[in-house]
Design a protein around this motif. Structure first.
Motif, PDB file in Angstrom:
ATOM      1  N   ALA A  56      -8.797  23.304 -16.466  1.00 25.55           N
ATOM      2  CA  ALA A  56      -8.574  22.339 -17.546  1.00 25.55           C
ATOM      3  C   ALA A  56      -7.117  21.901 -17.684  1.00 25.55           C
ATOM      4  O   ALA A  56      -6.836  20.693 -17.742  1.00 25.55           O
ATOM      5  N   PRO A  57      -6.136  22.817 -17.748  1.00 26.52           N
ATOM      6  CA  PRO A  57      -4.744  22.346 -17.856  1.00 26.52           C
ATOM      7  C   PRO A  57      -4.281  21.589 -16.620  1.00 26.52           C
ATOM      8  O   PRO A  57      -3.489  20.646 -16.729  1.00 26.52           O
ATOM      9  N   VAL A  87       0.857  -1.187   0.000  1.00 25.70           N
ATOM     10  CA  VAL A  87       0.000   0.000   0.000  1.00 25.70           C
ATOM     11  C   VAL A  87       0.894   1.239   0.000  1.00 25.70           C
ATOM     12  O   VAL A  87       1.652   1.463   0.943  1.00 25.70           O
ATOM     13  N   HIS A  88       0.797   2.012  -1.064  1.00 24.50           N
ATOM     14  CA  HIS A  88       1.646   3.185  -1.261  1.00 24.50           C
ATOM     15  C   HIS A  88       0.755   4.432  -1.196  1.00 24.50           C
ATOM     16  O   HIS A  88      -0.169   4.575  -2.008  1.00 24.50           O
ATOM     17  N   ALA A  89       1.008   5.314  -0.245  1.00 29.88           N
ATOM     18  CA  ALA A  89       0.138   6.461  -0.016  1.00 29.88           C
ATOM     19  C   ALA A  89       0.879   7.769  -0.275  1.00 29.88           C
ATOM     20  O   ALA A  89       2.039   7.933   0.122  1.00 29.88           O
ATOM     21  N   VAL A  90       0.182   8.684  -0.948  1.00 27.50           N
ATOM     22  CA  VAL A  90       0.716  10.016  -1.204  1.00 27.50           C
ATOM     23  C   VAL A  90      -0.391  11.037  -0.965  1.00 27.50           C
ATOM     24  O   VAL A  90      -1.582  10.726  -1.096  1.00 27.50           O
ATOM     25  N   GLN A  91       0.011  12.233  -0.606  1.00 25.52           N
ATOM     26  CA  GLN A  91      -0.935  13.340  -0.499  1.00 25.52           C
ATOM     27  C   GLN A  91      -0.583  14.385  -1.546  1.00 25.52           C
ATOM     28  O   GLN A  91       0.597  14.670  -1.770  1.00 25.52           O
ATOM     29  N   MET A  92      -1.600  14.918  -2.188  1.00 24.82           N
ATOM     30  CA  MET A  92      -1.417  16.051  -3.088  1.00 24.82           C
ATOM     31  C   MET A  92      -2.170  17.248  -2.526  1.00 24.82           C
ATOM     32  O   MET A  92      -3.401  17.221  -2.416  1.00 24.82           O
ATOM     33  N   GLU A  93      -1.430  18.263  -2.144  1.00 24.13           N
ATOM     34  CA  GLU A  93      -2.009  19.518  -1.654  1.00 24.13           C
ATOM     35  C   GLU A  93      -1.848  20.547  -2.763  1.00 24.13           C
ATOM     36  O   GLU A  93      -0.729  20.940  -3.110  1.00 24.13           O
ATOM     37  N   LEU A  94      -2.950  20.968  -3.347  1.00 23.04           N
ATOM     38  CA  LEU A  94      -2.939  21.948  -4.423  1.00 23.04           C
ATOM     39  C   LEU A  94      -3.176  23.344  -3.877  1.00 23.04           C
ATOM     40  O   LEU A  94      -4.014  23.530  -2.990  1.00 23.04           O
ATOM     41  N   ALA A  95      -2.465  24.318  -4.394  1.00 21.30           N
ATOM     42  CA  ALA A  95      -2.842  25.704  -4.146  1.00 21.30           C
ATOM     43  C   ALA A  95      -4.111  25.980  -4.950  1.00 21.30           C
ATOM     44  O   ALA A  95      -4.183  25.686  -6.146  1.00 21.30           O
ATOM     45  N   MET A  96      -5.124  26.530  -4.295  1.00 20.21           N
ATOM     46  CA  MET A  96      -6.421  26.700  -4.952  1.00 20.21           C
ATOM     47  C   MET A  96      -6.355  27.601  -6.176  1.00 20.21           C
ATOM     48  O   MET A  96      -7.197  27.476  -7.082  1.00 20.21           O
ATOM     49  N   ARG A  97      -5.362  28.476  -6.245  1.00 22.83           N
ATOM     50  CA  ARG A  97      -5.282  29.375  -7.404  1.00 22.83           C
ATOM     51  C   ARG A  97      -5.116  28.615  -8.713  1.00 22.83           C
ATOM     52  O   ARG A  97      -5.299  29.196  -9.793  1.00 22.83           O
ATOM     53  N   THR A  98      -4.787  27.336  -8.639  1.00 19.83           N
ATOM     54  CA  THR A  98      -4.613  26.542  -9.854  1.00 19.83           C
ATOM     55  C   THR A  98      -5.946  26.218 -10.525  1.00 19.83           C
ATOM     56  O   THR A  98      -5.950  25.808 -11.691  1.00 19.83           O
ATOM     57  N   TYR A  99      -7.059  26.374  -9.796  1.00 19.61           N
ATOM     58  CA  TYR A  99      -8.348  26.050 -10.424  1.00 19.61           C
ATOM     59  C   TYR A  99      -9.482  27.005 -10.071  1.00 19.61           C
ATOM     60  O   TYR A  99     -10.613  26.801 -10.511  1.00 19.61           O
TER      61      TYR A  99
END
Length: 267
Positions: free
Chosen positions: A246-247, A212-224
């Protein structure tokens, strides 16, 4: 809320919920403050994940009621740094949630954990176990977002994409490298194990030796979406911006496809 897929990938949404039961809402200073730090529209952003065969799991309960990505024992994920707890008492900006004397006590926190935290993690663990019976490897991808400028939590502006593996302990190096390679091919700023190294979910379930391989992705909201100064309901939350997203969705598709490809490689 669970959608079952057959690919060796689980995408979790612990902080997109906006439900606050009335008996809890009545103890709060402001419903707007209580929802201010929601991971707005992240489940909408990742709607494509189901088309890739991913299993998705989401709680509709607000993180203010109970944060399903915090250590249930109350241990800080980032010792020495400001963070929020299992039943947070204040916003990321330090504004108190509750009327004086209305903060949840130990009994109330235990009730919320039993009612909402435990079922969420029972469902998540169950889906991981289901997929592990079919696949030698499974990737758990914990999907998050945050305002890109929160001075109380971090200086300056957060990178666009923040991948967390708890300093390489929650997944194989090859998975982190594949994800970061996709980020590097994009125009987005990115970092591995920076300010956000992964929450309790990533650290609890990430057991590479057990498949089981776990990762977190925290995006800066300005990206969407646009990020105006956050002062009131009048300007926050901002609407989801499909053209801006979209991108980013194309890049996130590439990242999730890389995770699936990693999981399907011979162990």
């Amino acid at each position: 809320m669970v959608h079952q897929g057959d690919a060796p990938l689980v995408v979790a949404f612990p902080h997109t919920g906006t439900t606050i039961p009335l008996e809890i809402e009545q103890t709060l200073r402001s419903p707007w403050l209580a929802l201010k730090d929601t991971d707005w529209w992240v489940d909408t952003l990742y709607a494509f994940a189901r088309d890739l065969g991913a299993t998705t799991i989401r709680t509709g309960m607000s993180r203010t009621v109970i944060d399903v990505n915090r250590d249930p024992a109350g241990v800080s994920l980032y010792p020495g740094q400001i963070t929020t707890g299992l039943c947070p008492a204040e916003t990321f900006d330090g504004e108190p949630f509750y009327h004086p004397g209305e903060e949840p006590d130990a009994a109330e926190i235990a009730r919320r954990r039993e009612t909402w935290f435990d079922p969420y993690h029972a469902a998540l663990a169950g889906e991981i176990a289901r997929l592990r019976r079919r696949h030698a490897r499974v990737v758990l991808y914990d999907a998050h977002s945050i305002r890109g400028h929160v001075p109380r939590l971090f200086p300056g502006d957060l990178p666009d994409l923040n991948v967390g593996t708890n300093s390489g302990t929650t997944c194989a190096t090859a998975l982190a490298e594949a994800m970061m390679a996709a980020c590097q091919r994009s125009s987005y700023t990115h970092i591995l194990d920076g300010r956000f190294k992964g929450g309790w979910t990533t650290r609890h379930y990430g057991r590479p030796r057990e498949g089981v391989h776990a990762v977190q992705m925290e995006l800066a909201m300005r990206t969407y979406l646009p990020e105006p100064p956050v002062t009131a309901w009048g300007n926050w939350p901002a609407d989801y911006d499909p053209a801006r997203a979209a991108p980013l969705q194309r890049l996130l598709t590439e990242i999730l496809e890389a995770a699936i490809a990693f999981a399907k490689e011979p162990a």
